[in-house]
Design a protein around this motif. Sequence first.
Motif, PDB file in Angstrom:
ATOM      1  N   ASP A 238     -20.476   8.768   7.344  1.00 26.59           N
ATOM      2  CA  ASP A 238     -19.262   9.379   7.895  1.00 26.59           C
ATOM      3  C   ASP A 238     -18.206   9.535   6.801  1.00 26.59           C
ATOM      4  O   ASP A 238     -18.030   8.653   5.956  1.00 26.59           O
ATOM      5  CB  ASP A 238     -18.698   8.520   9.030  1.00 26.59           C
ATOM      6  N   ASN A 239     -17.479  10.647   6.831  1.00 23.94           N
ATOM      7  CA  ASN A 239     -16.468  10.925   5.821  1.00 23.94           C
ATOM      8  C   ASN A 239     -15.214  10.093   6.055  1.00 23.94           C
ATOM      9  O   ASN A 239     -14.928   9.675   7.185  1.00 23.94           O
ATOM     10  CB  ASN A 239     -16.107  12.411   5.833  1.00 23.94           C
ATOM     11  N   PRO A 240     -14.421   9.859   4.999  1.00 22.27           N
ATOM     12  CA  PRO A 240     -13.147   9.142   5.183  1.00 22.27           C
ATOM     13  C   PRO A 240     -12.188   9.966   6.031  1.00 22.27           C
ATOM     14  O   PRO A 240     -12.331  11.187   6.169  1.00 22.27           O
ATOM     15  CB  PRO A 240     -12.633   8.986   3.742  1.00 22.27           C
ATOM     16  N   ALA A 241     -11.212   9.288   6.584  1.00 27.49           N
ATOM     17  CA  ALA A 241     -10.161   9.985   7.312  1.00 27.49           C
ATOM     18  C   ALA A 241      -9.326  10.802   6.325  1.00 27.49           C
ATOM     19  O   ALA A 241      -9.409  10.626   5.106  1.00 27.49           O
ATOM     20  CB  ALA A 241      -9.289   8.982   8.058  1.00 27.49           C
ATOM     21  N   ALA A 242      -8.527  11.710   6.841  1.00 29.42           N
ATOM     22  CA  ALA A 242      -7.670  12.531   5.989  1.00 29.42           C
ATOM     23  C   ALA A 242      -6.712  11.641   5.202  1.00 29.42           C
ATOM     24  O   ALA A 242      -6.343  10.544   5.629  1.00 29.42           O
ATOM     25  CB  ALA A 242      -6.895  13.540   6.837  1.00 29.42           C
ATOM     26  N   SER A 243      -6.300  12.136   4.040  1.00 32.94           N
ATOM     27  CA  SER A 243      -5.481  11.317   3.137  1.00 32.94           C
ATOM     28  C   SER A 243      -4.144  10.914   3.755  1.00 32.94           C
ATOM     29  O   SER A 243      -3.555   9.918   3.341  1.00 32.94           O
ATOM     30  CB  SER A 243      -5.240  12.073   1.825  1.00 32.94           C
ATOM     31  N   ARG A 244      -3.672  11.675   4.737  1.00 30.92           N
ATOM     32  CA  ARG A 244      -2.381  11.311   5.353  1.00 30.92           C
ATOM     33  C   ARG A 244      -2.507  10.118   6.290  1.00 30.92           C
ATOM     34  O   ARG A 244      -1.502   9.555   6.723  1.00 30.92           O
ATOM     35  CB  ARG A 244      -1.830  12.515   6.119  1.00 30.92           C
ATOM     36  N   TYR A 245      -3.745   9.727   6.619  1.00 35.77           N
ATOM     37  CA  TYR A 245      -3.953   8.613   7.542  1.00 35.77           C
ATOM     38  C   TYR A 245      -4.312   7.307   6.836  1.00 35.77           C
ATOM     39  O   TYR A 245      -4.343   6.262   7.476  1.00 35.77           O
ATOM     40  CB  TYR A 245      -5.070   8.944   8.535  1.00 35.77           C
TER      41      TYR A 245
ATOM     42  N   PHE B 165       0.845  -1.190   0.000  1.00 33.69           N
ATOM     43  CA  PHE B 165       0.000   0.000   0.000  1.00 33.69           C
ATOM     44  C   PHE B 165       0.880   1.240   0.000  1.00 33.69           C
ATOM     45  O   PHE B 165       2.034   1.213   0.442  1.00 33.69           O
ATOM     46  CB  PHE B 165      -0.911   0.019   1.231  1.00 33.69           C
ATOM     47  N   ARG B 166       0.333   2.352  -0.488  1.00 30.02           N
ATOM     48  CA  ARG B 166       0.988   3.652  -0.398  1.00 30.02           C
ATOM     49  C   ARG B 166       0.033   4.657   0.214  1.00 30.02           C
ATOM     50  O   ARG B 166      -1.186   4.518   0.112  1.00 30.02           O
ATOM     51  CB  ARG B 166       1.423   4.143  -1.789  1.00 30.02           C
ATOM     52  N   LYS B 167       0.588   5.688   0.827  1.00 28.94           N
ATOM     53  CA  LYS B 167      -0.239   6.719   1.426  1.00 28.94           C
ATOM     54  C   LYS B 167      -1.158   7.355   0.379  1.00 28.94           C
ATOM     55  O   LYS B 167      -0.726   7.644  -0.745  1.00 28.94           O
ATOM     56  CB  LYS B 167       0.642   7.813   2.049  1.00 28.94           C
ATOM     57  N   SER B 168      -2.405   7.561   0.772  1.00 32.08           N
ATOM     58  CA  SER B 168      -3.363   8.181  -0.142  1.00 32.08           C
ATOM     59  C   SER B 168      -2.930   9.589  -0.516  1.00 32.08           C
ATOM     60  O   SER B 168      -3.202  10.058  -1.629  1.00 32.08           O
ATOM     61  CB  SER B 168      -4.749   8.213   0.503  1.00 32.08           C
ATOM     62  N   ALA B 169      -2.252  10.285   0.404  1.00 29.86           N
ATOM     63  CA  ALA B 169      -1.765  11.632   0.097  1.00 29.86           C
ATOM     64  C   ALA B 169      -0.757  11.595  -1.051  1.00 29.86           C
ATOM     65  O   ALA B 169      -0.734  12.497  -1.895  1.00 29.86           O
ATOM     66  CB  ALA B 169      -1.138  12.255   1.342  1.00 29.86           C
TER      67      ALA B 169
END
Length: 767
Positions: A121-128, A69-73
Amino acid sequence: MSDTVDPPENSDLTLAEPLRRAIGERYLTYALSTIMHRALPDARDGLKPVHRRILYAMRELRLSSGGGFRKSAKISGDVMGNYHPHGDAAIYDAMARLAQDFNVRYPLVDGQGNFGNIDGDNPAASRYTEARMTSVAEALLEGLNENAVDFRDNYDGTLTEPVVLPATFPNLLANGAAGIAVGMATNIPPHNITELVDACLHLIKTPDARDDTLLNYIPGPDFPTGGIIVEPKEAIAQAYRTGRGGFRLRAKWEVEDLGRGQWQVVVTEIPYQVQKSKLVEKLAELIQTKKVPILADIRDESADDIRMVLEPKTRNVDPDVLMNMLYRNSDLEVRFSLNMNVLIDGVTPKVCSLKEVLRAFLDFRREVLCRRAEHRMEKIDHRLEVLEGLIVAFLNLDRVIDIIRYDDEPKPALMREDWSRDFVRATDESDYQSPPAGEGELSEVQVEAILNMRLRSLRRLEEMELLREQEELMRERAELDDLLVDEGLQWGRISEQLKEVKQTFGKDYAAGARRTQFAEAGEIEDVPLEAMIEREPITIVCSQMGWVRAMTGHIDLSRELKFKDGDGPRFIFHAETTDKIILFGSTGRFYTLQASNLPGGRGMGEPVRLMVDLPQEAEIVDLFIHKPGRKLLVASSAGDGFIVPEDDIIAQTRSGKQVLNVRAPAVARVCRPVSGDSVAVVGENRKVLVFDLEELPEMVRGKGVRLQKYRDGGLSDAITFTLADGLSWHDPAGRTRTEVALDEWRGKRAGTGRMAPRGFPRDNTFT
């Protein structure tokens, strides 16, 4: 002479153009950009540009389904910087949606972390969060390295991106799409891949198949959240035939037996795109407002699966009756609209039928197949050229070694050497001819391959491997050559590929089985109130200031009750929870209250003006229980009135129903049940008039007719009675007096009347 003056050279003047044309051209440019590059999906791969760029960027980052996996950010940053010059929040939201299995039938992104839930509920921030592609997304990208599609420059010309993805399955229908462009919109539900592939195979065998025939393979949408489609088959067929329509989708539920005759309804699947938290709030609101009186409680016991528990108020309620009421008043039943507005060939927006969408996909697959075959032939030709040179080198190994060892420039020397006899030997098994620089000469590509050959490759076994590889490539090239010229072979190959897709993503796949079921929906009939509310005795109390309450049981009507300071009793009567309560205001408007919705009797109640739109300046003339079939006498203080059927005064809204028209300063004053054959009217001047009931008209709404004529003052009271039984009233001492000889007061309607009999009440009322 022209009015247009050319500006002089080197002038700072600006040429003007009409505002209408300037705005029109710019708005048209914006509209086309929105339609083609944002809102509408491509019929070929079913993706919008942002989704296509996300998948391509993940492929460039090597985020395969079996990798890490890679960070979404990082992903959204690469997409924004390389391909999609828009906000990173919009890109991340689009990527997160592709990972939500409750929004996408076959998720294209495998998310790790909080990517939102069905509660809204919204997704968590892309850095998480982290992400990678799924195997479904890889199937959309298959063949991208084989010149299957065209590429174009990115927004700044530094990189290239695919115009469309190869798409081995009809993703447009498999995952659906939704978008709002300029002047047009699209809304396509998701479907089952197995059914789509079966329909495509049928369309390959029978190109002129009708849309209705395709419904044998695709009965309807297959939503990721399941549910039950209750749309008639004829309506579904019409929707797929025209590209416009809709589907009624209901929640899936079952009755859970609790023993001892108790039961509860458990909802296990909710309609597509309905947020569970808002649905629970709506059901709780229905309980609070008592719009569905037979629903007692709602509990959300969901974990990984949906489990919403609905408790009935009484076990005597039919579960189907309860659910039908909830279908009508909540999102347990929704209508999903169908609007298959897509881009044909990525350019032209068009509302397509089911057949047209599948046809566009199949034609695109054929184009991809041919381009991949041509690309493979180019690779084979290049490899065969190299193999031919290597075989020539093996046949003349001593000479090749000699040239390389002793010649100062071996490359030109090898190219100048005449190898014609060995070229014939190298190509005598096929009609394939390589393109040497000259007759019997090696090409530059062949010489480079010979010079780069390792010493360990000079074995006899390696020569046999080269000959075997050459034979296999020649056979493959011949097959590809036949494929490119034979349309039947092309459709056969496409059918094989589709069957492989069906095998991969069919019933054995984690999300392959159909989730949405079909059922026939009976008409949701109006349920009688008695079937929804448990019949219980109550006592309704209304104060002089209009505070109303419903006390449990039939209490003693003479019992002393508590009221607010300065307030007192006005109306008190026995009723039942299933009764409708009629309120008649001084404006001549009738209001309808539901007895079961009245506040309880523990406190002082609530102002009736919070329940109906009764103006502050209006007074309550009467409050009584509705009795179907009964008729009422209504009259105003001006002395006008008529007979109205009680069934016609029932109001469906809180604004009430206007029946008796009055004009200020007159007000509505009388509302009496009709019984007997005569009418008695008394004015503020204490004159009484008695006339036949048949002289009054029966109306639904209006001012009415004159009951009694007044020189001054107005009407005080009116009542209907049976003439033979006489006219009764209560005297000042509280005794009931009856006057039978009424000839003195009898007359025609609209007369003035005579003074009231001796002992008539001073308040000029009959009761």
